[in-house]
Motif scaffolding. Structure first.
Motif, PDB file in Angstrom:
ATOM      1  N   VAL A 100       0.926  -1.179   0.066  1.00 13.09           N
ATOM      2  CA  VAL A 100      -0.064   0.070   0.007  1.00 13.09           C
ATOM      3  C   VAL A 100       0.817   1.482   0.086  1.00 13.09           C
ATOM      4  CG1 VAL A 100      -1.657   1.514   1.284  1.00 13.09           C
ATOM      5  CG2 VAL A 100      -1.880  -1.068   1.102  1.00 13.09           C
ATOM      6  N   GLY A 101       1.752   1.349   0.738  1.00 14.98           N
ATOM      7  CA  GLY A 101       2.935   2.452   0.658  1.00 14.98           C
ATOM      8  C   GLY A 101       3.688   2.607  -0.395  1.00 14.98           C
ATOM      9  N   LEU A 102       3.855   1.414  -1.361  1.00 18.50           N
ATOM     10  CA  LEU A 102       4.456   1.693  -2.592  1.00 18.50           C
ATOM     11  C   LEU A 102       3.392   2.016  -3.470  1.00 18.50           C
ATOM     12  CD1 LEU A 102       6.995  -1.518  -2.960  1.00 18.50           C
ATOM     13  CD2 LEU A 102       7.532   0.787  -2.067  1.00 18.50           C
ATOM     14  N   HIS A 103       2.066   1.585  -3.487  1.00 21.65           N
ATOM     15  CA  HIS A 103       1.221   2.037  -4.082  1.00 21.65           C
ATOM     16  C   HIS A 103       1.035   3.481  -4.188  1.00 21.65           C
ATOM     17  CE1 HIS A 103      -2.272   1.764  -6.630  1.00 21.65           C
ATOM     18  NE2 HIS A 103      -3.076   2.499  -5.764  1.00 21.65           N
ATOM     19  N   PHE A 104       0.428   4.087  -3.074  1.00 20.95           N
ATOM     20  CA  PHE A 104       0.391   5.413  -2.980  1.00 20.95           C
ATOM     21  C   PHE A 104       1.444   6.429  -3.097  1.00 20.95           C
ATOM     22  CE2 PHE A 104      -3.568   3.603  -0.657  1.00 20.95           C
ATOM     23  CZ  PHE A 104      -4.352   4.216  -1.308  1.00 20.95           C
ATOM     24  N   SER A 105       2.583   5.842  -3.072  1.00 15.18           N
ATOM     25  CA  SER A 105       3.916   6.656  -3.356  1.00 15.18           C
ATOM     26  C   SER A 105       4.111   6.868  -4.928  1.00 15.18           C
ATOM     27  CB  SER A 105       5.155   6.365  -2.734  1.00 15.18           C
ATOM     28  OG  SER A 105       5.301   4.904  -2.898  1.00 15.18           O
ATOM     29  N   GLY A 106       3.485   5.941  -5.549  1.00 11.49           N
ATOM     30  CA  GLY A 106       3.566   5.892  -7.110  1.00 11.49           C
ATOM     31  C   GLY A 106       4.873   5.171  -7.444  1.00 11.49           C
ATOM     32  N   THR A 107       5.403   4.131  -6.541  1.00  9.67           N
ATOM     33  CA  THR A 107       6.860   3.601  -6.892  1.00  9.67           C
ATOM     34  C   THR A 107       6.606   2.109  -7.195  1.00  9.67           C
ATOM     35  OG1 THR A 107       7.035   3.205  -4.727  1.00  9.67           O
ATOM     36  CG2 THR A 107       8.018   5.094  -5.455  1.00  9.67           C
ATOM     37  N   LEU A 108       5.313   1.622  -7.349  1.00 11.90           N
ATOM     38  CA  LEU A 108       5.046   0.173  -7.506  1.00 11.90           C
ATOM     39  C   LEU A 108       4.268   0.148  -8.881  1.00 11.90           C
ATOM     40  CD1 LEU A 108       4.689  -2.514  -6.263  1.00 11.90           C
ATOM     41  CD2 LEU A 108       2.472  -1.959  -5.633  1.00 11.90           C
TER      42      LEU A 108
END
Length: 325
Positions: free
Chosen positions: A130-138
């Motif tokens: 979720v953290g990677l998703h919302f940071s746009g890095t996934l």
């Protein structure tokens, strides 16, 4: 040079911490309980201090301070991947610590239940993703080495959770004899250093380097005859770090090769359990497979060396795969 400095810091801090942590664990009576079903000679290891994984966790954390200094000018994406990956590994390490502490208090080799562990691992994996998703890095595009890539969309997330939980448990299974998990993970980390360089992922190169340094420093205390065991505190942390590296490079499937020993250990356990349930016969003398070789008369040193060579072969295949992406 900067990567070497960070690896050296992790190595030195981890190696030196053994001088105070091991006596402290002995004083607290944090000794390992040995399962009755294991090899009879393992009973000689009863009482060896556990939770030694704290050594390389501290070493990697302190080395990460230097990492953050060196990647200060790196992109936000690189920093987020390093920070979120380290956070997940720490979460897994904390879960392992709770499990180890419960074992020590109860004076038996049973801590958290399998269900409690699984729930904790899933939650930590979800938080990481979720953290990677919302940071746009996934990226939801799954890269399959030697084959190609496919955009899985939402299906990527449950698959990713499965990979993280499965891989972390696989690393945990590998921690069964003196020096095995730390040495195999050291080889895997070295492979990730090369892969990160090829793909030009600076932060993942640093993460792999501090992981390698921490494992090397810990091996000095854990090689046969071990003076300390990493416990679930250490093995789950290492599992989290290995997963963070694979996802940080956006090629989680590479773990099939980059973590080949972990895969073999897990498959041996699955085969053993499946065979016994279906045929009432065991394929191996004991599972995971490192115990099979141990029961066959191999010394712990021989098992460690052979498994590291197998892991080295897996790392080389991974590097070749990355070069063809």
């Amino acid at each position: 040079m900067q990567i070497a400095i960070c690896a050296f810091i992790a190595f030195v801090v981890t190696a030196l911490s053994g001088h105070w942590l091991i006596p402290a664990l002995r004083k607290l009576n944090f000794g390992q309980s040995i399962l009755e079903i294991g090899p009879s000679w393992h009973k000689n290891k009863e009482g060896t201090p556990t939770m030694g994984g704290i050594m390389f966790i501290v070493g990697i954390l302190l080395a990460s301070i230097a990492v953050m200094f060196f990647i200060a000018d790196a992109s936000a994406t690189e920093k987020i991947k390093y920070g979120s990956g380290l956070a997940m590994a720490l979460g897994y390490g904390l879960l392992g610590f709770i499990d180890d502490y419960t074992k020590v208090v109860r004076k038996q080799n049973e801590g958290l239940t399998a269900k409690q562990k699984l729930i904790g691992q899933i939650l930590l994996a979800v938080m990481f993703l979720v953290g990677l998703h919302f940071s746009g890095t996934l990226s939801t595009t799954l890269i399959i080495p030697f084959i190609g890539q496919i955009d899985l969309g939402f299906l990527y997330y449950p698959l990713a959770v499965f990979i993280i939980v499965g891989a972390s448990n696989a690393v945990n299974l590998t921690d069964g004899i003196d020096g095995l998990c730390s040495s195999v993970t050291f080889v895997a980390a070295c492979g990730f250093i090369v892969m990160a360089a090829i793909l030009e992922h600076t932060s993942m190169g640093f993460m792999a380097a501090v992981l390698a340094g921490g494992c090397a420093g810990y091996f000095l205390w854990n090689c046969y005859p071990a003076r300390v065991f990493m416990g679930d505190t250490g093995s789950l942390f290492l599992g989290g770090m290995i997963c963070a590296l694979a996802f940080g490079l956006n090629i989680p499937v590479i773990l099939i090769f980059a973590g080949i020993v972990y895969v073999i250990e897990t498959l041996s356990d699955i085969i053993q359990i499946g065979s016994y349930k279906i045929r009432k016969k065991r394929v191996f003398k004991m599972a995971p497979i490192h115990h099979h070789f141990e029961m066959s008369g191999w010394s712990e040193w021989k098992i460690v060396i052979v498994f590291c060579l197998v892991q080295l072969a897996g790392a080389i295949i991974s590097i070749l795969a990355v070069q063809n992406i």
